[in-house]
Design an enzyme around this catalytic site. Sequence first.
Site, PDB file in Angstrom:
ATOM      1  CD  GLU A 103       8.086  -0.478  -2.858  1.00  0.00           C
ATOM      2  OE1 GLU A 103       6.975   0.062  -2.674  1.00  0.00           O
ATOM      3  OE2 GLU A 103       8.331  -1.643  -2.496  1.00  0.00           O
ATOM      4  CG  ASP A 104       6.854   2.345   0.238  1.00  0.00           C
ATOM      5  OD1 ASP A 104       7.570   1.458  -0.282  1.00  0.00           O
ATOM      6  OD2 ASP A 104       6.161   2.123   1.249  1.00  0.00           O
ATOM      7  CG  ASP A 129       2.924   0.795   7.306  1.00  0.00           C
ATOM      8  OD1 ASP A 129       3.724   0.620   6.365  1.00  0.00           O
ATOM      9  OD2 ASP A 129       2.591  -0.114   8.084  1.00  0.00           O
ATOM     10  CE  LYS A 132      14.946   2.829   6.063  1.00  0.00           C
ATOM     11  NZ  LYS A 132      14.313   1.909   7.024  1.00  0.00           N
ATOM     12  CG  PHE A 176      10.810   2.257  10.655  1.00  0.00           C
ATOM     13  CD1 PHE A 176      10.958   1.065   9.949  1.00  0.00           C
ATOM     14  CD2 PHE A 176       9.543   2.812  10.771  1.00  0.00           C
ATOM     15  CE1 PHE A 176       9.860   0.441   9.374  1.00  0.00           C
ATOM     16  CE2 PHE A 176       8.440   2.189  10.204  1.00  0.00           C
ATOM     17  CZ  PHE A 176       8.600   0.999   9.508  1.00  0.00           C
ATOM     18  CG  ASP A 231      15.195  -1.883   4.325  1.00  0.00           C
ATOM     19  OD1 ASP A 231      16.214  -1.260   4.593  1.00  0.00           O
ATOM     20  OD2 ASP A 231      14.658  -2.657   5.136  1.00  0.00           O
ATOM     21  NE  ARG A 251      -0.491   2.052   5.028  1.00  0.00           N
ATOM     22  CZ  ARG A 251       0.502   1.228   4.706  1.00  0.00           C
ATOM     23  NH1 ARG A 251       1.499   1.655   3.967  1.00  0.00           N
ATOM     24  NH2 ARG A 251       0.509  -0.025   5.118  1.00  0.00           N
ATOM     25  CE  LYS A 304      -2.898  -2.332   3.387  1.00  0.00           C
ATOM     26  NZ  LYS A 304      -3.327  -2.273   4.787  1.00  0.00           N
TER      27      LYS A 304
HETATM   28  P1  IMP Z   1      12.990  -4.569   1.145  1.00  0.00           P
HETATM   29  O1  IMP Z   1      12.444  -5.798   0.498  1.00  0.00           O
HETATM   30  O2  IMP Z   1      13.908  -4.911   2.286  1.00  0.00           O
HETATM   31  O3  IMP Z   1      13.647  -3.621   0.165  1.00  0.00           O
HETATM   32  O4  IMP Z   1      11.779  -3.848   1.868  1.00  0.00           O
HETATM   33  C1  IMP Z   1      11.037  -2.856   1.271  1.00  0.00           C
HETATM   34  C2  IMP Z   1       9.730  -2.681   2.038  1.00  0.00           C
HETATM   35  O5  IMP Z   1       9.954  -2.593   3.438  1.00  0.00           O
HETATM   36  C3  IMP Z   1       9.061  -1.371   1.652  1.00  0.00           C
HETATM   37  O6  IMP Z   1       8.154  -1.563   0.598  1.00  0.00           O
HETATM   38  C4  IMP Z   1       8.380  -0.953   2.932  1.00  0.00           C
HETATM   39  O7  IMP Z   1       7.069  -1.512   2.969  1.00  0.00           O
HETATM   40  C5  IMP Z   1       9.180  -1.590   4.040  1.00  0.00           C
HETATM   41  N1  IMP Z   1      10.075  -0.606   4.695  1.00  0.00           N
HETATM   42  C6  IMP Z   1      11.416  -0.605   4.693  1.00  0.00           C
HETATM   43  N2  IMP Z   1      11.921   0.429   5.380  1.00  0.00           N
HETATM   44  C7  IMP Z   1      10.857   1.129   5.842  1.00  0.00           C
HETATM   45  C8  IMP Z   1      10.728   2.344   6.637  1.00  0.00           C
HETATM   46  O8  IMP Z   1      11.687   3.001   7.059  1.00  0.00           O
HETATM   47  N3  IMP Z   1       9.459   2.736   6.895  1.00  0.00           N
HETATM   48  C9  IMP Z   1       8.355   2.062   6.459  1.00  0.00           C
HETATM   49  N4  IMP Z   1       8.434   0.941   5.715  1.00  0.00           N
HETATM   50  C10 IMP Z   1       9.666   0.470   5.413  1.00  0.00           C
HETATM   51 MG    MG Z   2       5.092  -1.333   4.368  1.00  0.00          MG
END
Ligand code: IMP
Ligand code: MG
Length: 179
Positions: free
Chosen positions: A98-99, A158, A130, A151, A102, A164, A42
């Site tokens: 994408e938001d 969220d 990140k 974070f 990470d 959000r 979302k």
């Molecule tokens: P990845 O697969 O480790 O790259 O994770 C990405 C997902 O983790 C994003 O789509 C977010 O939903 C969540 N996420 C990672 N860091 C944060 C943060 O600082 N705040 C909120 N959601 C995060």
């Molecule tokens: Mg999330």
Amino acid sequence: MNKDIEKILIEEKELQSKVAELGAKITADYKGKDLLIVCVLKGAVVFTSDLIREINLPLDIDFMAISSYGANTKSSGVVRILKDLNMGIEDRHVLIVEDIIDSGLTLAYMVENLRFRRPASVEICTILDKKERRTVELDIKYTGFIVPDEFVVGYGLDYAEKYRNLPYIAVLKEEIYQV
Ligand code: IMP
Ligand code: MG
């Protein structure tokens, strides 16, 4: 300012001008192409809705919801599709919105999954990166801001499904994360 916020990292105005900049780049890059925006639910909903209004081209949008397995299995990159696209993507130019990226595992899985469907191209646009947390190599075509390993919430992101709707990117007070 919301009472749970420790500090604002990116103000609403900075977000708006960055989104306009990204929209202009995308407009130039995808001119004459069959563009399909894929919004990752979302978190990317807010960014996507702003971004598409800065893209001056005909485009379609579709949605995909994905969940990573628990913290332990997450490193394996195994993610589950909770909601798949409604549209076919064969021969279309797909831009995933994408938001935040990470580890990169979610997006790496998504890109691989979508490539099986034989699109003309698959690229990534994220408002936040990140970067120092990346564990897999990922080619990101459009990045809004590189953020530190903290974070963050707001602008679609969220913490426990809340925050959000904040119009800025912020870090919450320590005590909020503890409860
Ligand atoms: P990845 O697969 O480790 O790259 O994770 C990405 C997902 O983790 C994003 O789509 C977010 O939903 C969540 N996420 C990672 N860091 C944060 C943060 O600082 N705040 C909120 N959601 C995060
Ligand atoms: Mg999330």
